[in-house]
Write a protein that holds these residues in place. Sequence first.
Motif, PDB file in Angstrom:
ATOM      1  N   VAL A   1       0.886  -1.079  -0.039  1.00 14.68           N
ATOM      2  CA  VAL A   1       0.097   0.088   0.115  1.00 14.68           C
ATOM      3  C   VAL A   1       0.917   1.039  -0.016  1.00 14.68           C
ATOM      4  O   VAL A   1       1.743   1.302   0.783  1.00 14.68           O
ATOM      5  N   LYS A   2       0.690   2.028  -0.991  1.00 12.14           N
ATOM      6  CA  LYS A   2       1.404   3.349  -1.071  1.00 12.14           C
ATOM      7  C   LYS A   2       0.941   4.440   0.032  1.00 12.14           C
ATOM      8  O   LYS A   2      -0.098   4.340   0.394  1.00 12.14           O
ATOM      9  N   THR A   3       1.994   5.075   0.164  1.00  8.27           N
ATOM     10  CA  THR A   3       1.672   6.150   1.393  1.00  8.27           C
ATOM     11  C   THR A   3       0.337   7.025   0.920  1.00  8.27           C
ATOM     12  O   THR A   3      -0.498   7.435   1.900  1.00  8.27           O
ATOM     13  N   THR A   4       0.426   7.283  -0.244  1.00  8.10           N
ATOM     14  CA  THR A   4      -0.714   8.483  -0.743  1.00  8.10           C
ATOM     15  C   THR A   4      -2.073   7.724  -0.610  1.00  8.10           C
ATOM     16  O   THR A   4      -3.122   8.422  -0.664  1.00  8.10           O
ATOM     17  N   ALA A   5      -2.098   6.426  -0.514  1.00  7.75           N
ATOM     18  CA  ALA A   5      -3.218   5.769  -0.477  1.00  7.75           C
ATOM     19  C   ALA A   5      -4.030   6.358   0.919  1.00  7.75           C
ATOM     20  O   ALA A   5      -5.324   6.311   0.808  1.00  7.75           O
ATOM     21  N   VAL A   6      -3.297   6.535   1.928  1.00  3.97           N
ATOM     22  CA  VAL A   6      -3.696   6.794   3.247  1.00  3.97           C
ATOM     23  C   VAL A   6      -4.481   8.327   3.059  1.00  3.97           C
ATOM     24  O   VAL A   6      -5.801   8.487   3.525  1.00  3.97           O
ATOM     25  N   PHE A   7      -3.997   9.014   2.151  1.00  6.18           N
ATOM     26  CA  PHE A   7      -4.747  10.625   2.035  1.00  6.18           C
ATOM     27  C   PHE A   7      -5.871  10.412   1.212  1.00  6.18           C
ATOM     28  O   PHE A   7      -6.752  11.350   1.059  1.00  6.18           O
ATOM     29  N   GLN A   8      -5.918   9.222   0.317  1.00 12.31           N
ATOM     30  CA  GLN A   8      -7.231   9.130  -0.523  1.00 12.31           C
ATOM     31  C   GLN A   8      -8.424   8.291   0.191  1.00 12.31           C
ATOM     32  O   GLN A   8      -9.503   8.783  -0.370  1.00 12.31           O
ATOM     33  N   VAL A   9      -7.934   8.063   1.160  1.00 16.16           N
ATOM     34  CA  VAL A   9      -9.191   7.215   1.658  1.00 16.16           C
ATOM     35  C   VAL A   9      -9.615   7.929   3.319  1.00 16.16           C
ATOM     36  O   VAL A   9     -10.908   7.364   3.632  1.00 16.16           O
ATOM     37  N   MET A  10      -8.978   8.986   3.404  1.00 15.77           N
ATOM     38  CA  MET A  10      -9.478   9.836   4.551  1.00 15.77           C
ATOM     39  C   MET A  10     -10.927  10.379   4.281  1.00 15.77           C
ATOM     40  O   MET A  10     -11.325  10.704   3.173  1.00 15.77           O
ATOM     41  N   ASN A  11     -11.863  10.517   5.475  1.00 11.41           N
ATOM     42  CA  ASN A  11     -13.097  10.847   5.126  1.00 11.41           C
ATOM     43  C   ASN A  11     -12.998  12.344   4.626  1.00 11.41           C
ATOM     44  O   ASN A  11     -13.982  12.658   3.678  1.00 11.41           O
ATOM     45  N   HIS A  12     -11.970  12.869   4.856  1.00 11.47           N
ATOM     46  CA  HIS A  12     -12.107  14.695   4.729  1.00 11.47           C
ATOM     47  C   HIS A  12     -10.827  14.867   3.607  1.00 11.47           C
ATOM     48  O   HIS A  12     -10.518  15.992   3.370  1.00 11.47           O
ATOM     49  N   SER A  13     -10.826  13.555   2.625  1.00 15.11           N
ATOM     50  CA  SER A  13      -9.888  13.922   1.782  1.00 15.11           C
ATOM     51  C   SER A  13     -10.077  14.968   0.832  1.00 15.11           C
ATOM     52  O   SER A  13      -8.933  15.707   0.281  1.00 15.11           O
ATOM     53  N   PRO A  14     -11.365  15.253   0.216  1.00 15.33           N
ATOM     54  CA  PRO A  14     -11.441  16.408  -0.677  1.00 15.33           C
ATOM     55  C   PRO A  14     -11.178  17.609   0.024  1.00 15.33           C
ATOM     56  O   PRO A  14     -10.341  18.455  -0.749  1.00 15.33           O
ATOM     57  N   LEU A  15     -11.585  17.817   1.214  1.00 13.11           N
ATOM     58  CA  LEU A  15     -10.936  19.060   1.989  1.00 13.11           C
ATOM     59  C   LEU A  15      -9.695  19.056   2.136  1.00 13.11           C
ATOM     60  O   LEU A  15      -9.022  20.359   1.595  1.00 13.11           O
ATOM     61  N   ALA A  16      -8.888  18.152   2.327  1.00 16.56           N
ATOM     62  CA  ALA A  16      -7.360  18.111   2.428  1.00 16.56           C
ATOM     63  C   ALA A  16      -6.687  18.462   1.176  1.00 16.56           C
ATOM     64  O   ALA A  16      -5.771  19.243   1.196  1.00 16.56           O
ATOM     65  N   ASN A  17      -7.253  17.685   0.229  1.00 11.22           N
ATOM     66  CA  ASN A  17      -6.705  18.059  -1.186  1.00 11.22           C
ATOM     67  C   ASN A  17      -6.812  19.170  -1.725  1.00 11.22           C
ATOM     68  O   ASN A  17      -6.130  19.861  -2.261  1.00 11.22           O
ATOM     69  N   LEU A  18      -7.987  19.858  -1.537  1.00 11.87           N
ATOM     70  CA  LEU A  18      -8.629  21.168  -2.094  1.00 11.87           C
ATOM     71  C   LEU A  18      -7.611  22.298  -1.498  1.00 11.87           C
ATOM     72  O   LEU A  18      -7.045  23.121  -2.022  1.00 11.87           O
ATOM     73  N   SER A  19      -7.606  22.104   0.006  1.00 13.02           N
ATOM     74  CA  SER A  19      -6.805  23.274   0.733  1.00 13.02           C
ATOM     75  C   SER A  19      -5.218  23.263   0.329  1.00 13.02           C
ATOM     76  O   SER A  19      -4.543  24.192   0.190  1.00 13.02           O
ATOM     77  N   GLN A  20      -4.898  21.958   0.219  1.00 10.23           N
ATOM     78  CA  GLN A  20      -3.486  21.901  -0.141  1.00 10.23           C
ATOM     79  C   GLN A  20      -3.195  22.423  -1.625  1.00 10.23           C
ATOM     80  O   GLN A  20      -2.040  23.412  -2.084  1.00 10.23           O
TER      81      GLN A  20
END
Lengths: 85, 406
Positions: free
Chosen positions: B127-146
């Motif tokens: 499992v790649k590290t980035t998968a963790v950030f893809q499955v977070m409940n608030h993934s769209p929020l985190a990705n949008l703000s970044q």
Amino acid sequence: MQKEEIIKIVNRALVKEFELDESLLTPEADFVSLGLDSLDAVDMVITLEQAFKVDIRNNYKVGDFGSLGGLYDFIEKLIKQKNNV
Amino acid sequence: MANNRVVITGVGVVSPFGAGVETLVRNLLECKSGITVYEELKSIPSITSFTAGTAPEIDFSFIPRQYRRSMTKMSMFAIMASIEALKSAKYETAPEGTALYIGSTISSMKAWIDFAEKYINKHLEQVKTTAVFQVMNHSPLANLSQSLNIKGPGFGVCNACATGLVNIGLAYQAVKAGLIKSALCGGTDEYHPMMTGCFSIMNAASNQYNDAPSKASRPFDIKRGGIVCSEGSGMIYIESLENALERGADILAEIAGFATNTETKSISHPSSESIIDCMSLALQNADIKPDNIDLINAHATSTVAGDAEEAVSIAKVFGLKPKVNSLKGHLGHTMAASGSIELIAIIKMMLCGKIAPTLNLEEIDPACSGISHITKTQDISINTFMKNSFALGGTNASMVIRRYVK
């Protein structure tokens, strides 16, 4: 496996995984200058373990490689060890 | 506490018709359908619905890799929609202090399945590290703000299919109260066959029109048979009227009122009592009477029970005066994005004076009668409308929008 083939496989994997420009993949290139960060470093290990069917994470020590050339050598060493076993 | 007027100055969309608000509205007014056959559904024996509304292939390479690596499609949709919303609000980048309110129904099913498959097969090391950030409940929020460098407060509120409208409602309340000056808000979702599977389990997925996908979603129609799941994102830029006037922004509409409540009689079906309460509370919050509403854009997802319950509720509160439409005949159900995508579409229709009908409403179900359905594109003057959005799990939301007047 010949060194040339190792270089080809590593470069192909890095280009695909990290969308790198192949012309930048020289033995002197270091990972920071290629724009890779700590998350990429972990994902690079996973990618290369799958490409070469070797265990990198449990054989790697800090300082084993800092450049792409060092990475080629490290993979070559692991493959040789695996074949000897 | 402040009591600011709150206006909408920017809108952006990705829908089954593709990227862009103009593309969406043109297709809706031309009565086009965004629904097609989704081949993979045919390979899963217990799913009998084969239709879905997926966005056409979009090139997301404009998002730098270091941001894109932690995203799935739902985040990329949201970024595309947000960039359009900011541009239409006359911003190149989000101004300082912009708050973010965005959620999805659940995080990416595809990312979760890939992750779980490796876990179950005892290959977590793959499992790649980035998968963790893809499955977070608030993934769209985190990705949008970044990726858009938005540092304001961020809220990843998820209320299933009411997510989009609830996020806009919460942002509206915060701007109104003076807690924040502006916000990018809405919902986003990506399609996965599991979504259809979820509704199929509850016998609520459309399965009578597999050979005619454009007919499959048919809110209020006597032959409706369930939801057609789809995907997209709708993002809205809102700010206080004072802020908008100060910077000379084009004001698209004003948010006049909002309410949300929770159904406690059933976790799956909103009752007419709770829908009536929610719509009445929104009217009260907007300080207007039912007669002031010219149009209701219904939640109506094409399910047998849900559409009838909403129609009965609208009839009780509003009678025949307001026109009623649902855009899910064209779009299917874009899930967490449905409230915001449909809200944006109706604002644009209000501004151009043409309102799209409920597509595929060929014969009104007697259980959905007693309200003024729109069955073809019409020139209608709208000053104030209500948008409904309901969700599995019991969340209802209603918002009142009006044409901006000084």
